[in-house]
Write an enzyme that holds these catalytic residues in place. Sequence first.
Site: not given
Ligand code: PLP
Length: 380
Positions: A142, A172, A230, A318
């Site tokens: 990400n 991602q 749900t 963060c």
């Molecule tokens: N994994 C990756 C690589 C992500 O970039 C993100 C979100 O930034 C997540 C997991 C978490 O996803 P969510 O925002 O749907 O909880």
Amino acid sequence: MVTYLDHAATTPMRPECTEAMLPFLGPRWGNPSGGHALARDARRAVDEARDVVAACLGAEPGEVVFTGGGTEADNLAVIGAVARHGRVAVCSAVEHHAVLHPVEALGGRVVGVHGDGRVDLAALDAALDAQVGVVSLMLANNEVGTVQPLAEAAALVAERSPAAVVHTDAVQAVSWLDVATLTAPAHLVAVSAHKFGGPQGVGALVVRDGVAVEPLLRGGGQERERRSGTHNVAGIVGMAAALAATVEQRGETVERVGALRDRLADGLLAAIPGCTESGTRSTKVAGTCSLLIEGIESEALLVLLDRKGICATAASSCASGAAQPSHVLAAMGVPRALAYGSLRLSLGWTTTGAEVDHALAVIPGAVAQLRERSAVPVLR
Ligand code: PLP
């Protein structure tokens, strides 16, 4: 003009998604777990969405477990696999915190990466033994956009830890890569709708046939006892529509947006002295431009860019707001001082050439302005 270069954080909803969701925010409000006509209507919609999501991800419909997003899907994979088999969890050092924190909390093993962000397969090999129950390696990062060698890693796991399952966080990757093919070596696959033009707060974990994970949420036994609660019917229907559109247009999007990303990255590298790219472009997804800029602090740069209508972020945002240097850049060996000057520009399906022009016109000047303020000379 607002230029949105933060698609890795979240993406604008696709029109196909909004249109598909609207009836479920209005007259089709049934709970799919019930028995009457309204409930049956909702259940049909969830079943149809499941078929679409499964087809797009190269899975069987019964293997799709709908969740409340990517974080829940990752937690279900890691915690659920460990709870089921009582073995050790392993992951790479560049995983999203939704994987890294559960692995650390369970006392698991964290494997290092090379300077380009790709997992060190020799270190992975050394971390694998008969005690390992789950290995988690993300498909695309990400922060930097690095694509991981999932097939090679999965082959190592099969050889060294044959009882272990492989989980991949494909959150991602969906917008950019053929996830149906690339995730085939994994037993568990996490996706999140808001990263590909769907709504926030809904995702899925593919749990391959024959693989068992302990549920995180217990209650009504929905999703074949794997995730009680749900269903978010509108969200699930929207996710399916967004995923279908993403997969259908992916080839064209990758080509168009990849060219825009290259123009943006090359333009900024040429215009800003003391600026380098993190990772290796040839092993990154098409939408990510990740830069390291000497002599500035990204928090200050982001404030300036925001004032000029550019939405971007540092390598990692963060939630606590504390200025922590990115764990991904640290794992890649980027010195701490340089990591404080990281800038992530992430493009997506709505990105235009005009937005790239805007960013190219604004960012070099903003960097120069910050450097003048702090009067730190930057030499080439
Ligand atoms: N994994 C990756 C690589 C992500 O970039 C993100 C979100 O930034 C997540 C997991 C978490 O996803 P969510 O925002 O749907 O909880």
